[in-house]
Write an enzyme that holds these catalytic residues in place. Structure first.
Site, mmCIF file in Angstrom:
data_model
loop_
_atom_site.group_PDB
_atom_site.id
_atom_site.type_symbol
_atom_site.label_atom_id
_atom_site.label_comp_id
_atom_site.label_asym_id
_atom_site.label_seq_id
_atom_site.Cartn_x
_atom_site.Cartn_y
_atom_site.Cartn_z
ATOM 1 N N PRO A 133 38.835 19.902 6.430
ATOM 2 C CA PRO A 133 38.833 20.928 5.837
ATOM 3 C C PRO A 133 40.410 21.992 6.291
ATOM 4 O O PRO A 133 40.504 22.052 7.631
ATOM 5 C CB PRO A 133 38.107 20.881 6.231
ATOM 6 N N GLU A 134 40.991 22.255 5.397
ATOM 7 C CA GLU A 134 42.356 23.268 6.000
ATOM 8 C C GLU A 134 41.706 25.112 5.925
ATOM 9 O O GLU A 134 40.527 24.936 5.438
ATOM 10 C CB GLU A 134 43.378 23.272 4.671
ATOM 11 N N LYS A 157 41.365 27.824 11.320
ATOM 12 C CA LYS A 157 40.531 26.698 11.153
ATOM 13 C C LYS A 157 39.182 26.841 11.899
ATOM 14 O O LYS A 157 38.109 26.311 11.476
ATOM 15 C CB LYS A 157 40.658 25.515 11.300
ATOM 16 N N HIS A 165 24.422 11.520 12.795
ATOM 17 C CA HIS A 165 25.147 12.255 12.962
ATOM 18 C C HIS A 165 24.868 13.475 13.519
ATOM 19 O O HIS A 165 25.743 14.553 13.443
ATOM 20 C CB HIS A 165 26.383 11.458 12.488
ATOM 21 N N ARG A 191 32.322 11.452 12.853
ATOM 22 C CA ARG A 191 33.379 10.978 13.699
ATOM 23 C C ARG A 191 34.141 11.827 14.855
ATOM 24 O O ARG A 191 34.174 11.550 16.353
ATOM 25 C CB ARG A 191 34.403 11.680 12.908
ATOM 26 N N ARG A 214 64.519 28.843 14.974
ATOM 27 C CA ARG A 214 63.779 28.067 15.233
ATOM 28 C C ARG A 214 64.550 26.798 15.086
ATOM 29 O O ARG A 214 64.619 26.407 14.196
ATOM 30 C CB ARG A 214 62.609 27.401 14.970
ATOM 31 N N ARG A 246 53.549 13.029 9.746
ATOM 32 C CA ARG A 246 52.740 13.621 8.511
ATOM 33 C C ARG A 246 53.855 13.142 7.360
ATOM 34 O O ARG A 246 55.109 12.919 7.480
ATOM 35 C CB ARG A 246 52.456 15.314 8.719
#
Ligand SMILES: [Zn+2]
Length: 291
Positions: free
Chosen positions: A2-3, A59, A119, A138, A172, A281
């Site tokens: 989930p973002e 998050k 779980h 997980r 940066r 990524r």
């Protein structure tokens, strides 16, 4: 995983369902992986507390708790509440329960009679007779408690001002995509939304942040918030799917313009979308629309 928009959707659903309810008792499973505070401290902090509000920080899901019988301040030592000033005992003690869903974590509000899923790591029995359960196959999810004022670091992308945003990224040396994913700068912008925001701003993921003009950073500031807001607006219609007892994820996805579309034509110029790997990524972009 989930973002930010998904977490925002979950948080809104949870707030609607459990704000005002109270935790009567807590069961915690034997697996230590999800516990970032000791099990006993989590249980004592939650038990007897009312859930005042559920909100999001990056998050993380934050439950604001208030109640008379909490024991979030241990009598000796500093277990579980590092760096927080010791409060004088008061009748209305507040605390926070923090949940990070990790990859596969889920919070489910259900009838107490519902069979306990595999779980399941935590069950909070609510005064209403329902249960709030944390399930995570997980075990990358994290559960912790705080005395209050939880701050995961970084700036909230939906609240950051343009000047603040430009100051965060200007100068940066890292690629802009990596900087967008750096949770110490902006909190909660994940891979998909970083790619989509960069596409809308016309900036290639590999461009060094230092090489991007103020104007382009200003545009990126707008597109990051636009993409997140659109995704939240779509997520809003699937709240009930998410927190329902069977825990099916039912998010409507923002139509991705670049993410996951390698080789497919750009929706603007028909050039094939490219995929590169940046800091491990996947990054997707249009070589014509993004410079
Ligand atoms: Zn294009």
């Amino acid at each position: 995983m989930p973002e930010l928009p998904e977490v925002e959707t979950i948080v809104r659903g949870l707030h609607t369902r459990v704000a005002g309810d109270a935790v009567e008792s807590v069961w915690i499973g034997s697996r230590p992986q999800p516990l970032k505070s000791p099990a006993g401290v989590i249980a004592r902090t939650l038990e007897g507390k009312q859930i005042v509000r559920v909100h999001r920080a990056g998050k993380h899901i934050v439950f604001d708790l208030e109640g008379a019988t909490g024991a979030s301040q241990p009598k000796k030592g500093g277990r579980g509440v590092r760096g927080q000033p010791r409060q004088a005992a008061s009748l209305r003690q507040s605390a926070q329960w923090i949940v990070h869903l990790g990859m596969t974590g889920r919070l489910v509000v259900c009838d107490a009679a519902l069979e306990i899923a595999k779980h399941t790591h935590l069950i909070a029995k609510l005064a209403s007779g329902r249960e709030l359960r944390f399930i995570d196959p997980r075990m990358f999810g994290k559960l912790s408690v705080h005395a209050g004022g939880f701050d995961p670091g970084g700036v909230e992308p939906l609240e950051v001002s343009e000047a603040q945003f430009i100051a965060l990224f200007r100068g940066r040396k890292t690629p802009i995509k990596s900087a967008l994913l750096n949770q110490k700068l902006l909190r909660g912008v994940g891979n998909i939304y970083a790619d989509e925001s960069l596409f809308r701003a016309g900036i290639r993921p590999r461009r060094r942040a230092a090489a991007i003009t103020r104007e382009q950073l200003g545009k990126l500031h707008r597109t990051v918030r636009e993409v997140l807001r659109e995704a939240i607006a779509l997520g809003g219609s699937s709240i009930s799917d998410y927190v329902d007892a069977d825990g099916e994820e039912g998010f409507f996805q923002l139509q991705h313009r670049v993410y996951g579309r390698e080789g497919e034509p750009c929706l603007v110029c028909r050039t094939a979308i490219r995929r590169i790997v940046l800091a491990g990524r996947s990054s997707h972009y249009c070589s014509k629309c993004q410079k």
